[in-house]
Motif scaffolding. Structure first.
Motif, PDB file in Angstrom:
ATOM      1  N   HIS A 184       2.153   6.348  -1.917  1.00  0.00           N
ATOM      2  CA  HIS A 184       3.043   6.179  -0.766  1.00  0.00           C
ATOM      3  C   HIS A 184       2.271   5.742   0.487  1.00  0.00           C
ATOM      4  O   HIS A 184       2.869   5.610   1.562  1.00  0.00           O
ATOM      5  N   GLY A 185       0.973   5.544   0.388  1.00  0.00           N
ATOM      6  CA  GLY A 185       0.169   5.174   1.539  1.00  0.00           C
ATOM      7  C   GLY A 185      -0.266   6.352   2.382  1.00  0.00           C
ATOM      8  O   GLY A 185      -0.777   6.166   3.484  1.00  0.00           O
TER       9      GLY A 185
ATOM     10  N   ARG B 132      -2.085  14.121  -5.288  1.00  0.00           N
ATOM     11  CA  ARG B 132      -2.774  13.125  -4.461  1.00  0.00           C
ATOM     12  C   ARG B 132      -2.504  11.712  -4.951  1.00  0.00           C
ATOM     13  O   ARG B 132      -2.384  10.778  -4.154  1.00  0.00           O
ATOM     14  N   ASP B 133      -2.396  11.523  -6.264  1.00  0.00           N
ATOM     15  CA  ASP B 133      -2.108  10.206  -6.816  1.00  0.00           C
ATOM     16  C   ASP B 133      -0.762   9.700  -6.304  1.00  0.00           C
ATOM     17  O   ASP B 133      -0.626   8.544  -5.885  1.00  0.00           O
TER      18      ASP B 133
ATOM     19  N   GLU C  15      -1.882  10.679   2.641  1.00  0.00           N
ATOM     20  CA  GLU C  15      -3.075  11.441   2.314  1.00  0.00           C
ATOM     21  C   GLU C  15      -2.710  12.913   2.267  1.00  0.00           C
ATOM     22  O   GLU C  15      -1.767  13.369   2.920  1.00  0.00           O
TER      23      GLU C  15
ATOM     24  N   LYS D  96      -4.626  16.879   2.281  1.00  0.00           N
ATOM     25  CA  LYS D  96      -5.865  17.587   2.570  1.00  0.00           C
ATOM     26  C   LYS D  96      -5.661  19.085   2.412  1.00  0.00           C
ATOM     27  O   LYS D  96      -4.558  19.598   2.605  1.00  0.00           O
TER      28      LYS D  96
ATOM     29  N   VAL E  42       0.927  10.817  -3.569  1.00  0.00           N
ATOM     30  CA  VAL E  42       0.911  10.678  -2.109  1.00  0.00           C
ATOM     31  C   VAL E  42       0.181   9.402  -1.700  1.00  0.00           C
ATOM     32  O   VAL E  42       0.634   8.667  -0.803  1.00  0.00           O
ATOM     33  N   ARG E  43      -0.929   9.099  -2.342  1.00  0.00           N
ATOM     34  CA  ARG E  43      -1.653   7.869  -2.002  1.00  0.00           C
ATOM     35  C   ARG E  43      -0.867   6.627  -2.391  1.00  0.00           C
ATOM     36  O   ARG E  43      -0.987   5.586  -1.734  1.00  0.00           O
TER      37      ARG E  43
ATOM     38  N   GLY F 127       0.809  -1.215   0.000  1.00  0.00           N
ATOM     39  CA  GLY F 127       0.000   0.000   0.000  1.00  0.00           C
ATOM     40  C   GLY F 127       0.839   1.261   0.000  1.00  0.00           C
ATOM     41  O   GLY F 127       0.398   2.321  -0.475  1.00  0.00           O
ATOM     42  N   LYS F 128       2.073   1.186   0.551  1.00  0.00           N
ATOM     43  CA  LYS F 128       2.971   2.330   0.554  1.00  0.00           C
ATOM     44  C   LYS F 128       3.847   2.404  -0.694  1.00  0.00           C
ATOM     45  O   LYS F 128       4.721   3.265  -0.787  1.00  0.00           O
TER      46      LYS F 128
END
Length: 444
Positions: free
Chosen positions: A422-423, A416-417, A425, A427, A419-420, A202-203
């Motif tokens: 890398h697991g 965001r793509d 978030e 904001k 960062v996600r 996931g990361k």
């Protein structure tokens, strides 16, 4: 005050190993309690009463024999027989009187059983002392012509089966608990390995040498994870290969159009066509960057504050005023090129949309098990109801902040793509400086 249900939930183990052992231990504990109750309520009490009655009966028999044969020689023979056959050391004191001491309540079941037996079998004034001697019980009985002192071994009132039963019960329970702990730990280890593998994947990290093991259900879950990982990796590879061809196919006619336009010379509307082609090229590049994501970059151990300082330094060299504050060392596995791109996008947005001559504030630190990066500007900000929409591709805000930009609405989507992947978030929040705050969190 905490409700009983919540308190019980907090007190119980939270891990799979602890809960599994609790499921195994609770029946054992209940079984031990029931066995102990049955043993002490029936077997032990029954045996203790019988032993007490047996000792009291022997004392009563000696007393009746002394009454039947009151002469000194007969009394000596009776006491000798009691010592040899009954294991009782009995001494008679002529004209002796039972000490006039306040009677104490019996403190144990054996004392209660002995007193009950003495009242039933002897029926004479008596006093029992179980604490005066270590291995013997002292029983004083008042006779009509003297005092009878009886020294009886304590083993006549205790049964060894009590200790054997307790040791056997505790020993088997500890043995079963140890065996259950070993087996459950092996099962939980495979679940933990699966959780670690899923977390690493996931990361965006490599999952090396992960093979299904453990119980059948855990193996099925691990096999499903491996299939999912292969499908996702295959999809990413296919997307990357497809986009490489799309990039080539789109850039070729676009370059041809630019070349033909350059050869046509000056004419009315030439500037508009040049601007349209430049806009089209930016849109294609932005779309390809959004779809490509992180590409095939391999995560490496990265000094996060140093990476942020490097990106901020590029903008400082262009004249931007950036205030950077780092809260100590922070190293973690990242894709540095991809994260540099995210930071460059966020800092660039803060510079473009902030006040003219304003500052950009960067903060890097560790917060609640994650690396946190804050980017604050002093611009007009973004209304709360529009912040989630800003992460959609090709979305731009119809406001002075958007007009001050010039992008195609893919920057935050790309950020965001990455960062996600890398697991983490990302904001959007209201900045204490009046503008927009971007909060980026990456799990450690």
């Amino acid at each position: 005050m905490m409700r009983p249900g919540i308190w019980l939930k907090e007190a119980l183990p939270h891990g799979l190993l602890g809960r599994s052992l609790l499921i195994i231990v609770m029946p054992l504990v209940v079984l031990q309690l029931v066995s102990a109750y049955v043993f002490y309520a029936s077997h032990w009490e029954t045996v203790a009463r019988r032993l007490a009655k047996g000792l009291a009966g022997d004392i009563g028999a000696v007393i009746e024999s002394i009454r039947a044969f009151p002469d000194p020689e007969s009394r000596r023979i009776v006491l000798s027989i009691a010592a040899e056959k009954m294991d009782l050391d009995i001494r008679f004191t002529a004209a002796g009187i039972l000490p006039n001491l306040p009677s104490s309540k019996p403190t144990s079941f054996l004392e209660r059983a002995m007193e009950e037996a003495m009242r039933e079998r002897v029926q004479r004034p008596y006093r029992i002392d179980t604490d005066a001697l270590e291995r013997e019980v002292v029983i004083l009985v008042q006779l009509s012509d003297g005092l009878l002192e009886v020294y009886a071994p304590k083993k006549r009132l205790f049964t060894s089966t009590t200790y054997v039963f307790i040791l056997w019960m505790l020993g088997t329970a500890m043995l079963l608990f140890g065996i259950a702990t070993v087996f459950m730990r092996n099962q939980v280890r495979s679940v933990r390995k699966l959780a670690v593998a899923a977390d690493r994947f996931g990361k965006g990290l490599d999952v090396v040498a992960f093979k299904p093991e453990g119980a059948t259900e855990v193996r099925q879950a691990a096999q499903a994870f491996n299939l999912m990982r292969e499908r996702i990796q295959r999809q990413i590879q296919q997307r990357t290969e497809m986009l490489a061809g799309v990039s080539h196919d789109l850039r070729t006619p676009l370059t041809r159009m630019k070349l033909q336009l350059a050869m046509m010379g000056e004419f009315d509307g030439r500037a508009d066509l040049d601007e349209d082609l430049a806009e089209m090229e930016r849109m294609i590049e932005g779309y390809l960057a959004f779809a490509r994501g992180e590409g095939t970059e391999v995560p490496v151990e990265t000094d996060v504050p140093a990476l942020v300082e490097d990106v901020a330094g590029r903008f400082r060299r262009q004249g931007a005023v950036i205030d950077l504050h780092s809260e100590g060392d922070l190293t973690m596995p990242l894709r540095p090129v991809a994260l540099s791109r995210v930071l460059a996008n966020l800092i660039g947005n803060a510079i473009r949309h902030g006040r003219v001559g304003g500052h950009v504030w960067l903060r890097v630190g560790r917060r609640q098990g994650a690396a946190e990066i804050l980017v604050d500007d002093d611009g007009p900000g973004i209304p709360p109801e529009c912040r989630d929409d800003m992460f959609r591709p090709f979305t731009r805000l119809d406001s002075p902040r958007a007009a001050a930009g010039g992008g195609v609405g893919l920057g935050l989507s790309i950020a965001r793509d990455i960062v996600r992947a890398h697991g983490g978030e990302i904001k959007l929040e209201e900045s204490p400086l009046g503008g927009l705050r971007v909060r980026l969190r990456l799990p450690l």
